[in-house]
Design a protein around this motif. Sequence first.
Motif, PDB file in Angstrom:
ATOM      1  N   ASP A   4      16.159   3.408  -9.614  1.00 21.04           N
ATOM      2  CA  ASP A   4      15.007   3.576 -10.483  1.00 21.04           C
ATOM      3  C   ASP A   4      13.745   3.514  -9.640  1.00 21.04           C
ATOM      4  N   LEU A   5      12.766   4.316 -10.024  1.00 20.76           N
ATOM      5  CA  LEU A   5      11.504   4.299  -9.303  1.00 20.76           C
ATOM      6  C   LEU A   5      10.591   3.235  -9.884  1.00 20.76           C
ATOM      7  N   ARG A   6       9.950   2.500  -9.023  1.00 20.40           N
ATOM      8  CA  ARG A   6       9.023   1.463  -9.449  1.00 20.40           C
ATOM      9  C   ARG A   6       7.656   1.718  -8.820  1.00 20.40           C
ATOM     10  N   ARG A   7       6.618   1.445  -9.591  1.00 23.38           N
ATOM     11  CA  ARG A   7       5.266   1.477  -9.068  1.00 23.38           C
ATOM     12  C   ARG A   7       4.668   0.081  -9.194  1.00 23.38           C
ATOM     13  N   SER A   8       3.765  -0.235  -8.317  1.00 21.51           N
ATOM     14  CA  SER A   8       3.143  -1.556  -8.361  1.00 21.51           C
ATOM     15  C   SER A   8       1.771  -1.460  -7.723  1.00 21.51           C
ATOM     16  N   SER A   9       0.920  -2.409  -8.052  1.00 22.11           N
ATOM     17  CA  SER A   9      -0.362  -2.509  -7.361  1.00 22.11           C
ATOM     18  C   SER A   9      -0.507  -3.913  -6.795  1.00 22.11           C
ATOM     19  N   HIS A  10      -0.407  -4.902  -7.648  1.00 22.41           N
ATOM     20  CA  HIS A  10      -0.547  -6.291  -7.191  1.00 22.41           C
ATOM     21  C   HIS A  10       0.605  -6.681  -6.269  1.00 22.41           C
ATOM     22  N   LEU A  14       0.542  -7.499  -2.200  1.00 22.33           N
ATOM     23  CA  LEU A  14       1.052  -8.784  -1.704  1.00 22.33           C
ATOM     24  C   LEU A  14       2.047  -8.546  -0.572  1.00 22.33           C
ATOM     25  N   LEU A  15       2.975  -7.626  -0.769  1.00 26.10           N
ATOM     26  CA  LEU A  15       3.967  -7.347   0.265  1.00 26.10           C
ATOM     27  C   LEU A  15       3.322  -6.731   1.500  1.00 26.10           C
ATOM     28  N   GLU A  16       2.296  -5.924   1.315  1.00 29.04           N
ATOM     29  CA  GLU A  16       1.585  -5.357   2.462  1.00 29.04           C
ATOM     30  C   GLU A  16       0.937  -6.465   3.294  1.00 29.04           C
ATOM     31  N   SER A  17       0.318  -7.436   2.616  1.00 32.04           N
ATOM     32  CA  SER A  17      -0.332  -8.535   3.349  1.00 32.04           C
ATOM     33  C   SER A  17       0.692  -9.337   4.145  1.00 32.04           C
ATOM     34  N   SER A  43       7.533   5.538   5.873  1.00 31.41           N
ATOM     35  CA  SER A  43       6.566   6.313   5.083  1.00 31.41           C
ATOM     36  C   SER A  43       6.652   5.939   3.609  1.00 31.41           C
ATOM     37  N   LEU A  44       7.872   5.683   3.128  1.00 25.89           N
ATOM     38  CA  LEU A  44       8.062   5.260   1.740  1.00 25.89           C
ATOM     39  C   LEU A  44       7.394   3.910   1.490  1.00 25.89           C
ATOM     40  N   ILE A  45       7.566   2.988   2.435  1.00 21.17           N
ATOM     41  CA  ILE A  45       6.942   1.660   2.308  1.00 21.17           C
ATOM     42  C   ILE A  45       5.424   1.786   2.276  1.00 21.17           C
ATOM     43  N   ARG A  46       4.880   2.589   3.196  1.00 24.35           N
ATOM     44  CA  ARG A  46       3.417   2.738   3.236  1.00 24.35           C
ATOM     45  C   ARG A  46       2.892   3.410   1.973  1.00 24.35           C
ATOM     46  N   SER A  47       3.625   4.404   1.475  1.00 22.61           N
ATOM     47  CA  SER A  47       3.223   5.066   0.233  1.00 22.61           C
ATOM     48  C   SER A  47       3.212   4.074  -0.928  1.00 22.61           C
ATOM     49  N   PHE A  48       4.207   3.208  -0.972  1.00 26.77           N
ATOM     50  CA  PHE A  48       4.267   2.182  -2.014  1.00 26.77           C
ATOM     51  C   PHE A  48       3.071   1.238  -1.919  1.00 26.77           C
ATOM     52  N   GLU A  49       2.706   0.862  -0.710  1.00 25.07           N
ATOM     53  CA  GLU A  49       1.553  -0.022  -0.523  1.00 25.07           C
ATOM     54  C   GLU A  49       0.267   0.622  -1.031  1.00 25.07           C
ATOM     55  N   LEU A  50       0.220   1.951  -1.010  1.00 21.30           N
ATOM     56  CA  LEU A  50      -0.968   2.682  -1.459  1.00 21.30           C
ATOM     57  C   LEU A  50      -0.891   3.087  -2.930  1.00 21.30           C
ATOM     58  N   GLY A  51       0.163   2.626  -3.635  1.00 20.44           N
ATOM     59  CA  GLY A  51       0.258   2.887  -5.064  1.00 20.44           C
ATOM     60  C   GLY A  51       1.321   3.873  -5.477  1.00 20.44           C
ATOM     61  N   LEU A  79       0.973  -9.451 -13.727  1.00 22.77           N
ATOM     62  CA  LEU A  79      -0.209  -8.593 -13.760  1.00 22.77           C
ATOM     63  C   LEU A  79       0.191  -7.116 -13.768  1.00 22.77           C
ATOM     64  N   ASP A  80       1.187  -6.772 -12.960  1.00 20.51           N
ATOM     65  CA  ASP A  80       1.640  -5.383 -12.929  1.00 20.51           C
ATOM     66  C   ASP A  80       2.232  -4.973 -14.271  1.00 20.51           C
ATOM     67  N   GLN A  81       2.961  -5.889 -14.922  1.00 24.64           N
ATOM     68  CA  GLN A  81       3.542  -5.596 -16.226  1.00 24.64           C
ATOM     69  C   GLN A  81       2.463  -5.367 -17.267  1.00 24.64           C
ATOM     70  N   GLN A  82       1.435  -6.200 -17.253  1.00 25.09           N
ATOM     71  CA  GLN A  82       0.330  -6.059 -18.197  1.00 25.09           C
ATOM     72  C   GLN A  82      -0.375  -4.715 -18.005  1.00 25.09           C
ATOM     73  N   GLU A  83      -0.626  -4.350 -16.762  1.00 26.13           N
ATOM     74  CA  GLU A  83      -1.304  -3.091 -16.490  1.00 26.13           C
ATOM     75  C   GLU A  83      -0.424  -1.894 -16.853  1.00 26.13           C
ATOM     76  N   ALA A  84       0.898  -2.031 -16.620  1.00 26.46           N
ATOM     77  CA  ALA A  84       1.813  -0.947 -16.967  1.00 26.46           C
ATOM     78  C   ALA A  84       1.861  -0.730 -18.479  1.00 26.46           C
ATOM     79  N   GLU A  85       1.858  -1.817 -19.242  1.00 28.40           N
ATOM     80  CA  GLU A  85       1.880  -1.702 -20.705  1.00 28.40           C
ATOM     81  C   GLU A  85       0.587  -1.078 -21.220  1.00 28.40           C
ATOM     82  N   LEU A  86      -0.539  -1.463 -20.629  1.00 23.52           N
ATOM     83  CA  LEU A  86      -1.823  -0.883 -21.026  1.00 23.52           C
ATOM     84  C   LEU A  86      -1.853   0.607 -20.718  1.00 23.52           C
TER      85      LEU A  86
END
Length: 220
Positions: A4-10, A14-17, A43-51, A79-86
């Motif tokens: 399954d594909l997942r998107r995240s921001s927060h 965090l993982l990038e830091s 490249s996949l990891i970096r793309s994920f870090e950028l959204g 936070l990611d769940q809240q933003e995804a629902e919105l």
Amino acid sequence: MSFDLRRSSHLSRLLESLRLERGLRPGQLASILGASNSFKVGSLIRSFELGGPITTHWLEKLVVELQPNPSDLARCLELDQQEAELQLEQDRLAWESWADEPIEPFLTIRYMPAVYGVREVPKAFCTPRENPEDREWARERAEDWAAAELKRFRGKGFLNWSRRERTWFDERGINPQRRPVTFEGRAAGAWMQLSGSQQKFLLDSSGKLITQSYGLDHPC
């Protein structure tokens, strides 16, 4: 293993830091995770870090390897769940508004896998009719016409009677089935797209490209 594909921001930030704290480049981290192609997975990891999206498989590996603080992990997931629902609710409202707009009925034809074209339904079947019986007669005649067109092109397809109503046909126009279109099934459209391009297109009756209308303005 889930793909399954997942998107995240927060969480992705965090993982990038944590990656940066260890002084690792994306490709180096991919090698540590056991990737057979460290450049591609990096490249996949970096793309994920950028959204961008990432598979559950690699996301789970990132979390296990980088070991974020459990409280920080839980906070980011919340936070990611809240933003995804919105975002989902905003997408739903946009789609509902779009789906209520009237259209001229048209036929989508699948000539072969990944190759789609459209045909306008004859105007005689599209004239507004107040009487429900007249509307049903017109739709049945449009379905007969669509079946004949699909038989002529030996293809599958569906009649777009409105943005909420479709009649699907098997190859050569057989086995018509009327099905409602909902927000949950909103990705059931058809178009073509070149690799690396965001432009969607279809083919008209003369083989020319169509880049507007016919569902190509789908909001989400």
